[in-house]
Design a protein around this motif. Structure first.
Motif, PDB file in Angstrom:
ATOM      1  N   ALA A  61       0.846  -1.198   0.000  1.00  0.00           N
ATOM      2  CA  ALA A  61       0.000   0.000   0.000  1.00  0.00           C
ATOM      3  C   ALA A  61       0.879   1.245   0.000  1.00  0.00           C
ATOM      4  CB  ALA A  61      -0.905   0.003   1.228  1.00  0.00           C
ATOM      5  N   ARG A  62       0.293   2.354  -0.428  1.00  0.00           N
ATOM      6  CA  ARG A  62       1.007   3.639  -0.471  1.00  0.00           C
ATOM      7  C   ARG A  62       1.436   4.094   0.915  1.00  0.00           C
ATOM      8  NH1 ARG A  62       0.173   8.917  -0.058  1.00  0.00           N
ATOM      9  NH2 ARG A  62      -2.013   8.808   0.457  1.00  0.00           N
ATOM     10  N   ARG A  63       0.634   3.746   1.921  1.00  0.00           N
ATOM     11  CA  ARG A  63       0.943   4.086   3.310  1.00  0.00           C
ATOM     12  C   ARG A  63       0.797   2.832   4.165  1.00  0.00           C
ATOM     13  NH1 ARG A  63      -2.297   9.185   5.386  1.00  0.00           N
ATOM     14  NH2 ARG A  63      -0.952   8.746   7.120  1.00  0.00           N
ATOM     15  N   PRO A  64       1.564   2.752   5.262  1.00  0.00           N
ATOM     16  CA  PRO A  64       1.422   1.594   6.149  1.00  0.00           C
ATOM     17  C   PRO A  64       0.002   1.476   6.699  1.00  0.00           C
ATOM     18  CG  PRO A  64       3.370   2.869   6.728  1.00  0.00           C
ATOM     19  CD  PRO A  64       2.594   3.683   5.728  1.00  0.00           C
ATOM     20  N   ALA A  65      -0.503   0.265   6.716  1.00  0.00           N
ATOM     21  CA  ALA A  65      -1.804  -0.039   7.304  1.00  0.00           C
ATOM     22  C   ALA A  65      -1.699  -1.435   7.916  1.00  0.00           C
ATOM     23  CB  ALA A  65      -2.904  -0.007   6.251  1.00  0.00           C
ATOM     24  N   PRO A  66      -2.299  -1.654   9.077  1.00  0.00           N
ATOM     25  CA  PRO A  66      -2.227  -2.974   9.699  1.00  0.00           C
ATOM     26  C   PRO A  66      -2.612  -4.086   8.715  1.00  0.00           C
ATOM     27  CG  PRO A  66      -3.158  -1.419  11.232  1.00  0.00           C
ATOM     28  CD  PRO A  66      -3.055  -0.700   9.899  1.00  0.00           C
ATOM     29  N   GLY A  67      -1.760  -5.125   8.679  1.00  0.00           N
ATOM     30  CA  GLY A  67      -1.962  -6.238   7.770  1.00  0.00           C
ATOM     31  C   GLY A  67      -1.248  -6.082   6.440  1.00  0.00           C
ATOM     32  N   GLY A  68      -0.754  -4.872   6.159  1.00  0.00           N
ATOM     33  CA  GLY A  68      -0.048  -4.636   4.901  1.00  0.00           C
ATOM     34  C   GLY A  68       1.321  -5.289   4.909  1.00  0.00           C
ATOM     35  N   SER A  69       1.799  -5.647   3.727  1.00  0.00           N
ATOM     36  CA  SER A  69       3.108  -6.287   3.632  1.00  0.00           C
ATOM     37  C   SER A  69       4.158  -5.286   3.160  1.00  0.00           C
ATOM     38  CB  SER A  69       3.060  -7.486   2.689  1.00  0.00           C
ATOM     39  OG  SER A  69       2.753  -7.063   1.378  1.00  0.00           O
TER      40      SER A  69
END
Length: 170
Positions: A61-69
């Motif tokens: 993703a463009r920005r960190p988000a919980p669950g993102g790799s």
């Protein structure tokens, strides 16, 4: 869904850091005031700080988000180490604090968690902090032994210098 390689998920946000790991805590002053705080927070959460430090970074993703790799890669030529991680938590909603923490996935040379946050202190000083706990997960990390914490601290200092330059450039 991916599987984290350690049980103490979220410890870089809530503390205390778990026993049995190497701990890293490094803070760097990167600016002063609301504008510097906003610039530093954007550089961290848009992955610019990591990329500007010389790391290769692939994120889901463009920005960190919980669950993102996230896959961070450091090194030169064939001596490149790739570190797959998953974003555990973010601090977009907290006043005076912005950042995120990620944890290690299978294939990472270490196991543990690391966070990158920027805080706006009451006196207006903007502080960047790297907080981590880790222990070897691969044979080469175990073989490197006491060099691993030295390299981790070097990289934390490098991130701080990089972020300070980004903030100063406006």
């Amino acid at each position: 869904m991916s599987t984290l390689t350690y049980p103490e998920v979220g410890a870089t946000r809530l503390g205390p850091l778990p026993r049995g790991y190497h701990h890293l805590h490094h803070s760097t002053r990167v600016g002063r005031g609301a504008a510097d705080f906003a610039a530093a927070g954007a550089a961290i959460t848009e992955w610019r700080m990591h990329r500007a430090s010389g790391a290769r970074l692939e994120a889901s993703a463009r920005r960190p988000a919980p669950g993102g790799s996230v896959r961070v890669s450091l090194g030169l030529g064939p001596l490149r180490f790739t570190a797959p991680c998953e974003v555990i938590w973010t601090a977009y909603e907290e006043e005076g604090r912005t950042g995120f923490g990620y944890g290690t996935l299978a294939g990472h040379p270490e196991r543990g968690e690391e966070c990158f946050v920027v805080d706006l202190a009451e006196d207006g000083t903007v502080w960047f902090t790297v907080l981590a706990f880790s222990r070897p997960a691969s044979w080469y990390a175990r073989l490197a032994g006491p060099l691993v914490p030295v390299v981790q601290h070097w990289y934390a200092r490098r991130l701080g210098r990089t972020l300070r330059r980004i903030v100063a450039a406006g």
